[in-house]
Enzyme design. Structure first.
Site, PDB file in Angstrom:
ATOM      1  CB  CYS A   1       2.236  -4.481   3.447  1.00 46.74           C
ATOM      2  SG  CYS A   1       1.690  -3.077   4.414  1.00 46.74           S
TER       3      CYS A   1
ATOM      4  CB  SER B   1      -0.242   3.915   4.373  1.00 49.33           C
ATOM      5  OG  SER B   1      -0.799   2.615   4.427  1.00 49.33           O
ATOM      6  CB  CYS B   2       2.393  -0.148   5.072  1.00 46.20           C
ATOM      7  SG  CYS B   2       3.409  -1.467   5.751  1.00 46.20           S
ATOM      8  N   GLY B   3       5.246   0.421   3.068  1.00 41.43           N
ATOM      9  CA  GLY B   3       6.072  -0.229   2.060  1.00 41.43           C
ATOM     10  C   GLY B   3       6.564  -1.593   2.471  1.00 41.43           C
TER      11      GLY B   3
ATOM     12  CB  THR C   1      -0.920   0.030   1.231  1.00 44.09           C
ATOM     13  OG1 THR C   1      -0.112   0.278   2.403  1.00 44.09           O
ATOM     14  CG2 THR C   1      -1.665  -1.273   1.397  1.00 44.09           C
TER      15      THR C   1
END
Length: 292
Positions: A119, A115-117, A113
């Site tokens: 994941c 917002s979160c690299g 995502t």
């Protein structure tokens, strides 16, 4: 090429007033599939633009490449539209001959995502990649007053954020002179940092000794790790760091600054690198003694 912003009809509602229909400008968020030597490595949600830098920086952050010459070439692959048009959302990177391809364990099993690299990583231990550029021994000293000027410089150069209010920014500053080398914006804060690092790789500037990475967001563990992987000794953020980012910074010898706003900051690790100008400090103390 894909657009960076799009217009959308919206309704602006203020309680007690008549709703107003108008057009608003939004930052684009689209997927980018990164392939290496034809093999899919990751899919990340990003703002189109500087995609080659993004891919290069991502590969530096993952420990795949460390020199500009390792990034041999990159090209967009045809998209999957009914008309057969290129969507510019699939990028294939060719590594130079002799450069080892990414370890299969790096392949993301699902979408990353904006917002979160991280994941898709199996565990925190999996991202504690050994850097080719240790930052602990970097002797840089950054003047505190100079450092406080970075957020305003960052904000002034955020051209797409000015229009949309919807993008993160990352910039690279010379720790000695305060000169901004590059700024990148993206819907994902980790993407903005990768774009900065990728630009530096392609300019053959790695390791980024004596540099400060300034981000418009909070300082997560991932951003601290990316700074370390590029050899950046100082990470500064306008917001708070996470506990893991602070622990990691102390562990690897990275200076971590948070809440950099106005004339103040909070230093979470590596405080010895942030100094007040010696002559100015001496004059201040002399003035105090004279007053007393």
């Amino acid at each position: 090429m894909s657009r960076i912003t799009v217009r959308r009809k919206v309704v602006r509602l203020t309680v007690g007033h008549t709703p107003i229909t108008r057009e608003d400008l939004l930052a684009v968020e689209e997927p980018l599939e990164i392939r290496v030597n034809g093999r899919s490595l990751a899919i990340t949600m990003r703002t189109p633009g500087n995609d080659f830098d993004l891919a290069a920086g991502f590969l530096v952050s993952e420990g795949v490449i460390t020199k500009g010459e390792h990034f041999f070439a990159a090209r967009y692959c045809a998209g999957a539209t009914d008309e057969g048009l290129n969507t510019y959302n699939v990028l294939d990177v060719s590594l130079a001959p002799g450069v080892s391809p990414p370890d299969p364990s790096l392949e993301r099993s699902f979408l990353t995502t904006s917002s979160c690299g991280l994941c898709g990583k199996a565990s925190i231990d999996a991202v504690r990649t050994r850097s080719s550029f240790p930052v602990a021994d970097d002797p840089v000293r950054v003047d505190a007053e100079l450092l406080t000027s970075f957020p305003d410089q960052l904000r002034t150069m955020q051209t797409v954020f000015e229009k949309t209010g919807g993008l993160h920014a990352a910039a690279l500053f010379d720790g000695a002179t305060g000169r901004m080398l590059v700024l990148r914006e993206d819907v994902g804060r980790h993407n903005a940092v990768d774009k900065v690092i990728g630009w530096a790789l392609k300019e053959n500037l790695l390791p980024l000794t004596g540099m400060v990475l300034m981000v418009s967001s909070r300082a997560s563990f991932e951003l601290a790790q990316k700074a370390m992987m590029a050899g950046i000794p100082v990470l500064a953020a306008v917001s708070a760091p996470s506990s893991l980012a602070a622990e990691f910074a102390a562990e690897v010898g990275l200076t971590l600054v948070g809440f950099l706003r106005g004339n103040s900051m909070v230093i979470y690790a590596g405080a010895e690198r942030i100094v007040e100008d010696a002559p100015a400090e001496a004059q201040r103390r002399e003035g105090q003694r004279t007053t007393a």
